[in-house]
Design a protein around this motif. Sequence first.
Motif, PDB file in Angstrom:
ATOM      1  N   ASN A  36       0.872  -1.175   0.000  1.00 20.58           N
ATOM      2  CA  ASN A  36       0.000   0.000   0.000  1.00 20.58           C
ATOM      3  C   ASN A  36       0.906   1.221   0.000  1.00 20.58           C
ATOM      4  O   ASN A  36       1.442   1.592   1.037  1.00 20.58           O
ATOM      5  CB  ASN A  36      -0.913  -0.002   1.229  1.00 20.58           C
ATOM      6  N   GLN A  39      -2.071   6.975  -0.026  1.00 18.74           N
ATOM      7  CA  GLN A  39      -3.144   7.210   0.957  1.00 18.74           C
ATOM      8  C   GLN A  39      -4.434   6.507   0.523  1.00 18.74           C
ATOM      9  O   GLN A  39      -4.975   5.698   1.269  1.00 18.74           O
ATOM     10  CB  GLN A  39      -3.437   8.714   1.082  1.00 18.74           C
ATOM     11  N   THR A  40      -4.934   6.855  -0.672  1.00 19.46           N
ATOM     12  CA  THR A  40      -6.218   6.314  -1.126  1.00 19.46           C
ATOM     13  C   THR A  40      -6.148   5.648  -2.502  1.00 19.46           C
ATOM     14  O   THR A  40      -7.056   4.885  -2.842  1.00 19.46           O
ATOM     15  CB  THR A  40      -7.300   7.421  -1.189  1.00 19.46           C
ATOM     16  N   THR A  42      -5.626   3.072  -5.199  1.00 12.60           N
ATOM     17  CA  THR A  42      -5.480   1.620  -5.156  1.00 12.60           C
ATOM     18  C   THR A  42      -5.112   1.032  -6.512  1.00 12.60           C
ATOM     19  O   THR A  42      -4.846  -0.164  -6.613  1.00 12.60           O
ATOM     20  CB  THR A  42      -6.780   0.955  -4.666  1.00 12.60           C
ATOM     21  N   LYS A  70     -11.805  10.120  -6.370  1.00  9.34           N
ATOM     22  CA  LYS A  70     -13.046   9.484  -5.920  1.00  9.34           C
ATOM     23  C   LYS A  70     -13.088   8.009  -6.307  1.00  9.34           C
ATOM     24  O   LYS A  70     -13.714   7.208  -5.626  1.00  9.34           O
ATOM     25  CB  LYS A  70     -14.258  10.211  -6.479  1.00  9.34           C
ATOM     26  N   HIS A  72     -10.236   6.301  -6.673  1.00  6.45           N
ATOM     27  CA  HIS A  72      -9.003   5.764  -6.096  1.00  6.45           C
ATOM     28  C   HIS A  72      -8.056   5.209  -7.159  1.00  6.45           C
ATOM     29  O   HIS A  72      -7.418   4.178  -6.946  1.00  6.45           O
ATOM     30  CB  HIS A  72      -9.293   4.683  -5.041  1.00  6.45           C
ATOM     31  N   GLU A 117      -0.683  12.070  -1.852  1.00  8.40           N
ATOM     32  CA  GLU A 117      -1.093  10.665  -1.783  1.00  8.40           C
ATOM     33  C   GLU A 117       0.048   9.702  -1.455  1.00  8.40           C
ATOM     34  O   GLU A 117      -0.200   8.601  -0.990  1.00  8.40           O
ATOM     35  CB  GLU A 117      -1.700  10.249  -3.131  1.00  8.40           C
TER      36      GLU A 117
END
Length: 144
Positions: A36, A39-40, A42, A70, A72, A117
């Motif tokens: 990961n 942050q968001t 993916t 929104k 990701h 991010e």
Amino acid sequence: MQIKISGQYGDPQSGNLFFPLQQRLNTCFEHHVTGNYFQTITSLAIGLRVSGKIQDFESEGPERLKLFLKKHRMTMDLVYARQPWETRSRTILAPVVSHDIACCLGMMVERARRAGELLQHDQLRTDVANALADFERHFLQVAS
């Protein structure tokens, strides 16, 4: 987090040459890029657009970098003009494509950093480098 490579091919010849590269890139990224890093975000998606006799994408290189917070994900296109690839083998193309993908990913990571991010830059860089080295090794071994 995942890195996915898709393809849009301008004719059957371009698809026959580049599709195995696309498949192998996806396999290598799936195996090596497992952390990961953001942050968001993916998903990072790069679309190969390879010009051919039927469809010419009328540009060359990385373009259309888009960040969709929104959803990701981040997307980018990597366009290949018809002339340079037509006379090359997959073995010759693999390091070129690897370099170009690395450049696209570098641009994407920089954009993610500017958006606040980025969490694990060093680990992402290491994992991507390992995936691309694995990708290049595969096509060198196939040629041997």
